[in-house]
Write a protein that holds these residues in place. Structure first.
Motif, PDB file in Angstrom:
ATOM      1  N   GLY A 120       0.915  -1.128   0.108  1.00 38.83           N
ATOM      2  CA  GLY A 120      -0.343  -0.211   0.289  1.00 38.83           C
ATOM      3  C   GLY A 120       0.912   1.074   0.056  1.00 38.83           C
ATOM      4  N   THR A 121       2.007   1.527  -0.388  1.00 39.47           N
ATOM      5  CA  THR A 121       2.952   2.680   0.060  1.00 39.47           C
ATOM      6  C   THR A 121       4.294   2.745  -1.007  1.00 39.47           C
ATOM      7  OG1 THR A 121       4.262   1.228   1.680  1.00 39.47           O
ATOM      8  CG2 THR A 121       3.022   2.703   2.543  1.00 39.47           C
ATOM      9  N   THR A 122       3.912   1.597  -2.228  1.00 40.39           N
ATOM     10  CA  THR A 122       5.205   1.930  -2.585  1.00 40.39           C
ATOM     11  C   THR A 122       4.574   2.322  -4.010  1.00 40.39           C
ATOM     12  OG1 THR A 122       4.797  -1.264  -2.842  1.00 40.39           O
ATOM     13  CG2 THR A 122       6.541   0.030  -1.558  1.00 40.39           C
ATOM     14  N   TYR A 123       5.449   1.491  -5.403  1.00 36.77           N
ATOM     15  CA  TYR A 123       5.714   1.776  -7.087  1.00 36.77           C
ATOM     16  C   TYR A 123       4.011   1.030  -7.079  1.00 36.77           C
ATOM     17  CZ  TYR A 123      10.937   1.652  -6.322  1.00 36.77           C
ATOM     18  OH  TYR A 123      11.938   1.968  -5.774  1.00 36.77           O
ATOM     19  N   ALA A 124       3.012   0.186  -7.207  1.00 40.92           N
ATOM     20  CA  ALA A 124       2.161   0.600  -8.105  1.00 40.92           C
ATOM     21  C   ALA A 124       1.292   1.612  -7.641  1.00 40.92           C
ATOM     22  CB  ALA A 124       1.570  -1.020  -8.022  1.00 40.92           C
ATOM     23  N   ILE A 125       1.178   1.515  -6.623  1.00 35.25           N
ATOM     24  CA  ILE A 125       0.431   3.064  -5.777  1.00 35.25           C
ATOM     25  C   ILE A 125       0.835   3.981  -5.792  1.00 35.25           C
ATOM     26  CG2 ILE A 125      -1.406   4.165  -3.999  1.00 35.25           C
ATOM     27  CD1 ILE A 125      -2.049   0.716  -4.117  1.00 35.25           C
ATOM     28  N   ILE A 126       2.161   4.535  -6.283  1.00 36.12           N
ATOM     29  CA  ILE A 126       2.080   5.812  -6.297  1.00 36.12           C
ATOM     30  C   ILE A 126       2.591   5.898  -8.646  1.00 36.12           C
ATOM     31  CG2 ILE A 126       4.012   7.192  -6.602  1.00 36.12           C
ATOM     32  CD1 ILE A 126       2.841   6.939  -3.920  1.00 36.12           C
ATOM     33  N   SER A 346      -0.435  -3.161 -12.432  1.00 40.02           N
ATOM     34  CA  SER A 346       0.952  -3.026 -11.974  1.00 40.02           C
ATOM     35  C   SER A 346       1.343  -4.399 -11.041  1.00 40.02           C
ATOM     36  CB  SER A 346       1.228  -1.609 -11.825  1.00 40.02           C
ATOM     37  OG  SER A 346       1.439  -0.835 -12.675  1.00 40.02           O
ATOM     38  N   GLY A 347       0.320  -4.341 -10.541  1.00 37.80           N
ATOM     39  CA  GLY A 347       0.448  -5.243  -9.203  1.00 37.80           C
ATOM     40  C   GLY A 347      -0.069  -6.862 -10.158  1.00 37.80           C
ATOM     41  N   PHE A 348      -0.490  -7.302 -10.673  1.00 35.85           N
ATOM     42  CA  PHE A 348      -0.103  -8.539 -11.118  1.00 35.85           C
ATOM     43  C   PHE A 348       0.849  -8.728 -11.645  1.00 35.85           C
ATOM     44  CE2 PHE A 348      -4.988  -8.383 -11.252  1.00 35.85           C
ATOM     45  CZ  PHE A 348      -5.581  -9.794 -10.800  1.00 35.85           C
ATOM     46  N   VAL A 349       1.578  -7.491 -12.180  1.00 38.19           N
ATOM     47  CA  VAL A 349       2.747  -8.005 -12.612  1.00 38.19           C
ATOM     48  C   VAL A 349       3.753  -7.862 -11.452  1.00 38.19           C
ATOM     49  CG1 VAL A 349       5.205  -7.355 -14.228  1.00 38.19           C
ATOM     50  CG2 VAL A 349       2.659  -6.842 -14.973  1.00 38.19           C
ATOM     51  N   PHE A 350       3.946  -7.081 -10.346  1.00 40.71           N
ATOM     52  CA  PHE A 350       5.048  -7.667  -9.365  1.00 40.71           C
ATOM     53  C   PHE A 350       4.413  -8.299  -8.627  1.00 40.71           C
ATOM     54  CE2 PHE A 350       5.737  -5.662  -4.603  1.00 40.71           C
ATOM     55  CZ  PHE A 350       7.191  -5.147  -5.397  1.00 40.71           C
ATOM     56  N   PHE A 351       3.557  -8.994  -8.618  1.00 41.43           N
ATOM     57  CA  PHE A 351       3.341 -10.681  -8.175  1.00 41.43           C
ATOM     58  C   PHE A 351       4.120 -11.475  -8.178  1.00 41.43           C
ATOM     59  CE2 PHE A 351       0.338 -14.408  -6.975  1.00 41.43           C
ATOM     60  CZ  PHE A 351       1.210 -14.163  -5.989  1.00 41.43           C
ATOM     61  N   SER A 352       4.645 -11.469  -9.631  1.00 39.03           N
ATOM     62  CA  SER A 352       5.153 -12.382  -9.983  1.00 39.03           C
ATOM     63  C   SER A 352       6.560 -11.766  -9.873  1.00 39.03           C
ATOM     64  CB  SER A 352       5.492 -12.214 -11.619  1.00 39.03           C
ATOM     65  OG  SER A 352       6.701 -12.585 -12.052  1.00 39.03           O
ATOM     66  N   HIS A 353       7.044 -10.139  -9.872  1.00 42.36           N
ATOM     67  CA  HIS A 353       8.187 -10.424  -9.026  1.00 42.36           C
ATOM     68  C   HIS A 353       8.471 -11.137  -7.706  1.00 42.36           C
ATOM     69  CE1 HIS A 353      10.698  -7.385  -7.244  1.00 42.36           C
ATOM     70  NE2 HIS A 353      11.929  -7.070  -8.568  1.00 42.36           N
TER      71      HIS A 353
END
Length: 408
Positions: A120-126, A346-353
């Motif tokens: 809730g405080t990093t890249y996907a939200i910003i 972006s959250g879906f992509v980041f989930f893989s990360h």
């Protein structure tokens, strides 16, 4: 409410960049230093490195999983409420990390709670705010600025965290960080987007379900997602385990602190350059270069004799490649699918990360406990870097063409 109302009075670019960069600086800066706590906590509590690594692995997995849902909420109701909740969770999780008496509670607070806070405080939200408030001709550059801020946070915060541990002990140092995490709350007020006030969701021409199905059927989205797994594996393994790797080879903790700080400093330039270049050249070419360059840099680091100088050179070069995948990856998602559901996608992509992060940090602890060495994981990081470059070669960045009825 008319659809145009959501864009009637956009936030100024300076305000968005300043507040967004400050949030990322705090959130990412705190998390980048967690590797400094591995040995103090495990030695004081009598735990194995695998215990600490498992909590960090859970944290990364929770970050990725909650990031999808945090992105959904931010896209629908605005980033403001997500940032407030994330700040409170971050403080609570850091307090729990300091006071947890058992491995199970440590995994819950350090892993699940802090992971949800980071979501809730990093890249996907910003980046969702940046995508909605900044025009496409400056979007990749703005994402590079925000990512550079996160890197500056690492450069700024890691030495500070190391000094806090030396001055106050590891528990009190975590309590200080908990108070610092609450500074995200006032910054969130600068990211209250027009059209999201009062809890009223913005109108959407495409539902969340339609957006997810569309993305998962798109070849380039799937390739980006697979490549991002490797990014997570490499950076989190290095970030968490390198301090212990260096200490095992007789180097002082100060070398590790300076190494992590150098990674953060040089990634300021790397992420900014990646974001700026993304406005001029195909972003897939940037990603291919980054992944292949990482494989080369890690290989050289393992081959040359280990010394403080070799560590600092490795950290500087690796730092330039550290989070420089973030701006081009997210900019491609925005370019293909638009910004309506950018935080969620972006959250879906980041989930893989974060699945990659889970594997990197957990395998580091698991294989070290089994073999007494990190060598296997270093070799995996090299092989995966080569594979990620190949995976990103076929990515196409053209905007998706939707049926006229849906796009209207």
């Amino acid at each position: 409410m008319h659809p145009a109302n959501t864009r009637a009075r956009p936030l100024s670019m300076a305000q968005v960049l300043l507040c967004g960069a400050a949030v990322v600086t705090l959130s990412m800066g705190i998390r980048h230093g967690f590797g400094l706590w591995l040995q103090p906590i495990t030695q004081d509590m009598g735990w194995t490195r695998q215990t600490f690594a498992l909590a960090m692995a859970i944290q990364n997995l929770a970050w990725g999983l909650f990031g999808i849902f945090g992105g959904m909420v931010a896209d629908r109701f605005g980033a403001f409420r997500v940032l407030i909740g994330g700040s409170l969770l971050y403080a609570a999780g850091l307090v729990g990390m300091a006071l947890s008496p058992t491995p199970g509670l440590f995994a819950l607070t350090t892993g699940v709670v802090i992971g949800a806070a980071q979501a809730g405080t990093t890249y996907a939200i910003i980046y969702g705010v940046l995508g909605r408030q900044i025009s496409a001709d400056k979007r990749s550059w703005a994402m590079g600025v925000a990512a550079a801020a996160g890197s500056f946070g690492q450069f700024l915060m890691v030495p500070l965290e190391g000094q806090l541990i030396l001055s106050f002990g590891w528990q009190q140092a975590l309590l200080v960080l908990a108070a610092m995490a609450l500074l995200i709350i006032p910054l969130a007020f600068g990211l209250r987007e027009p059209g999201f006030h009062g809890g009223t969701p913005a109108q959407r021409s495409q539902s969340m379900g339609e957006a997810v199905v569309e993305a998962l059927r798109h070849k380039s989205f799937v390739l980006l997602t697979l490549g991002y797994f490797v990014c997570g594996f490499q950076v989190v393994f290095i970030g968490v385990h390198m301090p212990s790797y260096l200490k095992d080879h007789g180097l002082s903790p100060q070398v590790a602190s300076f190494a992590l700080a150098l990674i953060g400093l040089f990634n300021v330039f790397g992420t900014y350059a990646a974001g700026s270049l993304g406005q001029r050249i195909p972003k897939r070419n940037i990603l291919v270069f980054i992944y292949w360059a990482r494989a080369v840099v890690i290989t050289v680091f393992l081959v040359v004799p280990l010394s403080p100088l070799s560590v600092y050179v490795f950290s500087a070069v690796m730092g330039a490649l550290w989070l420089s995948t973030v701006p081009p990856t997210n900019a491609v998602v925005a370019q293909i699918f638009g910004v309506q559901h950018l935080s969620m996608l972006s959250g879906f992509v980041f989930f893989s990360h974060q699945i990659g992060s889970f594997m990197g940090v957990w395998l580091g602890g698991y294989l070290y406990d089994r073999t007494g060495s990190y060598d296997i994981v270093w070799y995996l990081a090299v092989a995966l870097g080569v594979a990620a470059g190949l995976i990103n070669l076929p990515v196409r960045e053209r905007a998706i063409v939707r049926p006229a009825a849906q796009a209207a």
